[in-house]
Design a protein around this motif. Structure first.
Motif, PDB file in Angstrom:
ATOM      1  N   LEU A  20       0.847  -1.194   0.000  1.00  0.00           N
ATOM      2  CA  LEU A  20       0.000   0.000   0.000  1.00  0.00           C
ATOM      3  C   LEU A  20       0.878   1.238   0.000  1.00  0.00           C
ATOM      4  CD1 LEU A  20      -2.847  -0.812   2.561  1.00  0.00           C
ATOM      5  CD2 LEU A  20      -2.878  -1.050   0.086  1.00  0.00           C
ATOM      6  N   ALA A  21       0.413   2.260  -0.685  1.00  0.00           N
ATOM      7  CA  ALA A  21       1.125   3.531  -0.684  1.00  0.00           C
ATOM      8  C   ALA A  21       0.901   4.231   0.651  1.00  0.00           C
ATOM      9  CB  ALA A  21       0.621   4.408  -1.834  1.00  0.00           C
ATOM     10  N   VAL A  54      -0.010   6.892   3.391  1.00  0.00           N
ATOM     11  CA  VAL A  54      -0.942   8.013   3.379  1.00  0.00           C
ATOM     12  C   VAL A  54      -0.850   8.717   4.724  1.00  0.00           C
ATOM     13  CG1 VAL A  54      -2.548   6.975   1.742  1.00  0.00           C
ATOM     14  CG2 VAL A  54      -2.828   6.528   4.184  1.00  0.00           C
ATOM     15  N   TYR A  89      -5.122  -4.676  -4.199  1.00  0.00           N
ATOM     16  CA  TYR A  89      -4.370  -3.613  -3.549  1.00  0.00           C
ATOM     17  C   TYR A  89      -4.335  -2.329  -4.377  1.00  0.00           C
ATOM     18  CZ  TYR A  89      -2.775  -6.857   0.042  1.00  0.00           C
ATOM     19  OH  TYR A  89      -2.734  -7.742   1.090  1.00  0.00           O
ATOM     20  N   ASP A  90      -4.406  -2.446  -5.710  1.00  0.00           N
ATOM     21  CA  ASP A  90      -4.443  -1.228  -6.520  1.00  0.00           C
ATOM     22  C   ASP A  90      -5.741  -0.451  -6.282  1.00  0.00           C
ATOM     23  OD1 ASP A  90      -5.943  -3.241  -7.716  1.00  0.00           O
ATOM     24  OD2 ASP A  90      -5.624  -2.479  -9.738  1.00  0.00           O
ATOM     25  N   ASN A 129      -5.445   1.309  -2.915  1.00  0.00           N
ATOM     26  CA  ASN A 129      -4.646   2.532  -3.032  1.00  0.00           C
ATOM     27  C   ASN A 129      -5.447   3.659  -3.671  1.00  0.00           C
ATOM     28  OD1 ASN A 129      -2.120   1.846  -1.862  1.00  0.00           O
ATOM     29  ND2 ASN A 129      -1.615   0.617  -3.649  1.00  0.00           N
ATOM     30  N   GLY A 152      -6.536   7.163  -1.956  1.00  0.00           N
ATOM     31  CA  GLY A 152      -6.208   8.423  -2.607  1.00  0.00           C
ATOM     32  C   GLY A 152      -7.431   9.229  -3.001  1.00  0.00           C
ATOM     33  N   SER A 193      -0.257   1.512   5.986  1.00  0.00           N
ATOM     34  CA  SER A 193      -0.484   2.879   5.510  1.00  0.00           C
ATOM     35  C   SER A 193       0.485   3.894   6.112  1.00  0.00           C
ATOM     36  CB  SER A 193      -1.914   3.307   5.831  1.00  0.00           C
ATOM     37  OG  SER A 193      -2.091   3.409   7.239  1.00  0.00           O
TER      38      SER A 193
END
Length: 552
Positions: free
Chosen positions: A221-222, A224, A292-293, A296, A300, A386
């Motif tokens: 995960l990106a 945040v 998971y995309d 994300n 976002g 995260s």
């Protein structure tokens, strides 16, 4: 016994209850689990990269016939795998690990580890709506079980090593050591113990450090940065928790619907799972894979709430079909995606000043917690993935609402316990009974005994006990209390039912032993141990259960 096994035992068995050998075994488990998980991730990423390019989860870019046919092709490969492998290797996943913990003394056959590795690659690579976490737990726990068996650990320590393997594998796969430790203790071992923390933490940090050193950053995960804008949003958080809890209950009901479909053949069930996933992917391709995309994108704030709602409905059906029909994958990643979609919808529709993406993050923790009954592990997983520590307080609020509705509103057990109940296996959840079910007679066995068949002269021995074998029955006598010139008649008068011992063919848990002794007047048990037989008397069992520290 092979020479390497003897060396391993000399190094790691100074004392049955010593902490240092367990920590060393935890480190060893972390190293091996990390190497296996890295191999798994490299192969999986290679398969996904060949399909989707650099964005490994980008199934949405595939042509419609790939989206429809890929899960079906995966089902066909799984059917072939089942045909080519023996039935003894087919049991896989988190539920199987819990079953072996409670009913199999923590012994996981090596064959199931290899089968899980290949089956998970096929399921995840073909876009089935499952996650890598269930296979990850099985691989790590299986490796730990093999290490424990080779080093001759007793059942309770073997059980602890499965927790080490679980934590190590999760840490290696997701770079989340804290979540790995909490998941191992809250979901797998179902208890927190001071003895368990050190080896499990050692396994987790070893695996995470080694994987990070060899693979570098591999977060799914990106990161945040999300926080609660105002305490006035807390009522909205409670509503979000109830909304997610309702969806978690619906999800469990849907899984049971697919489990109970009147299809006996495994091939038909796998094909149906592939067909359901492929058909749903034509309308919402985001259902393919772990998702998971999509998570994300939800974090976002890139997806409108109507699209999130559509993905949520399709993912519910696809994941329930995959799990209920027996696709060998995990359920955590799909539940995280379901929670992100549900939270994103709540964040868009509920009044408040907080970022709607915050609700997506909180929904992930709430859904995982409600489905697995693991609030601490769920919060740690989401916050570690995260890197958003500011979300801790609102996460606790949403998790509380979801868990209350599922556990006390709908009276639902965790999904894993539900899966085991369907198979007719009931896990012990009462704390005292759980503790007794997880420790075994062999750990209390006294090896200082002599066996005598009652014929010939009385053996001269300084052993603590004399076991008399007579007419296929075993009796316990104290050598110091016997006459040297004992006659057959006087011996016969001593062999009373109160002195009778039960000869066990395999080890027995303390819970089973207490239940057995409560219904008869026997003196105790003869238990199989590595060096022959050991003796556990009724008095020894009572003393070990009542003295402080006796269980260890």
């Amino acid at each position: 016994m092979s020479q390497p096994n003897k060396v391993l035992q000399r190094l790691l068995l100074p004392r049955a209850g010593s902490l240092l050998p367990l920590v060393l075994l935890g480190v060893l488990t972390g190293v091996i689990a990390s190497l296996v998980m890295m191999s798994f991730l490299v192969l999986l990423n290679g398969v996904l990269g060949s399909l989707n390019g650099d964005n490994l989860e980008d199934f949405e870019s595939l042509a419609w016939y790939w989206q429809l046919g890929l899960p079906l092709a995966g089902s066909l490969l799984l059917i072939l795998l089942y045909r080519l492998t023996p039935p003894a290797s087919w049991s896989v996943g988190l539920a199987y690990v819990l079953e072996r913990l409670q009913f199999g003394q923590g012994r996981i056959p090596a064959a199931t580890i290899g089968f899980q590795f290949v089956a998970a690659l096929i399921a995840l690579g073909s876009g089935h709506s499952v996650g890598r976490e269930g296979p990850t737990v099985h691989l790590g726990a299986g490796i730990a079980s093999q290490i424990g068996q080779l080093s001759g650990r007793p059942p309770s320590q073997l059980r602890l090593l499965l927790g080490c393997g679980t934590a190590a594998a999760i840490s290696a796969a997701f770079n989340t050591p804290l979540a790995g430790v909490l998941f191992a203790m809250e979901v797998v071992l179902m208890e927190y113990s001071l003895l368990g923390f050190a080896p499990i933490i050692a396994a987790a940090i070893t695996a995470s450090a080694l994987t990070g050193a060899l693979l570098g950053e591999h977060a799914v995960l990106a990161p945040v940065s999300l926080s609660l804008a105002s305490y006035q949003d807390i009522p909205g958080l409670l509503l979000t928790g109830l909304w997610v809890g309702l969806l978690a209950a619906l999800f469990q009901r849907l899984v049971l619907v697919f489990v109970r479909l009147p299809l006996k053949a495994r091939a038909l069930r796998l094909l149906l799972a592939g067909a359901v996933t492929g058909a749903l992917a034509l309308a919402a391709p985001q259902v393919l894979g772990s998702g998971y995309d999509t998570i994300n994108a939800a974090l976002g704030n890139q997806l409108p709430w109507l699209l999130l709602l559509g993905i949520l409905g399709a993912k519910l059906l696809a994941t329930a079909a995959a799990i209920g029909l027996g696709v060998p994958g995990g359920q955590i990643a799909p539940t995280l995606m379901l929670g992100a979609c549900a939270g994103g919808v709540a964040g868009a529709l509920l009044p408040g000043t907080s970022d709607p993406a915050l609700y997506a993050l909180l929904g992930m923790a709430a859904m995982m917690s409600a489905v697995l009954h693991a609030p601490l592990a769920a919060i740690a997983t989401v916050l570690e993935l995260s890197l958003s520590a500011e979300a801790m307080l609102p996460a606790m609020v949403v998790v509380l609402g979801a868990n209350l509705l599922c556990q006390h509103g709908f009276h639902l057990p965790s999904l894993v316990i539900t899966q085991l109940r369907v198979r007719g296996q009931e896990l012990q959840t009462h704390p005292l009974r759980t503790a007794l079910a997880q420790r075994y007679l062999s750990e209390l066995a006294d090896l200082s005994l002599v066996e005598w068949n009652g014929e010939g002269p009385l053996p001269r021995t300084e052993a603590h006990a004399l076991v008399v074998h007579r007419d296929q029955q075993y009796y316990l006598l104290k050598p110091a209390q016997l006459e040297r010139n004992i006659t057959p008649e006087s011996l016969e008068s001593l062999l009373t039912p109160a002195r009778r011992l039960q000869l066990l063919e395999r080890d027995m848990s303390l819970l089973q032993a207490l239940r057995t002794l409560s219904g008869e007047d026997g003196a105790g048990f003869l238990v199989p141990v590595r060096r022959g037989r050991g003796l556990v008397t009724r008095g020894r069992l009572v003393r070990m259960l009542t003295e402080e520290g006796g269980l260890y």
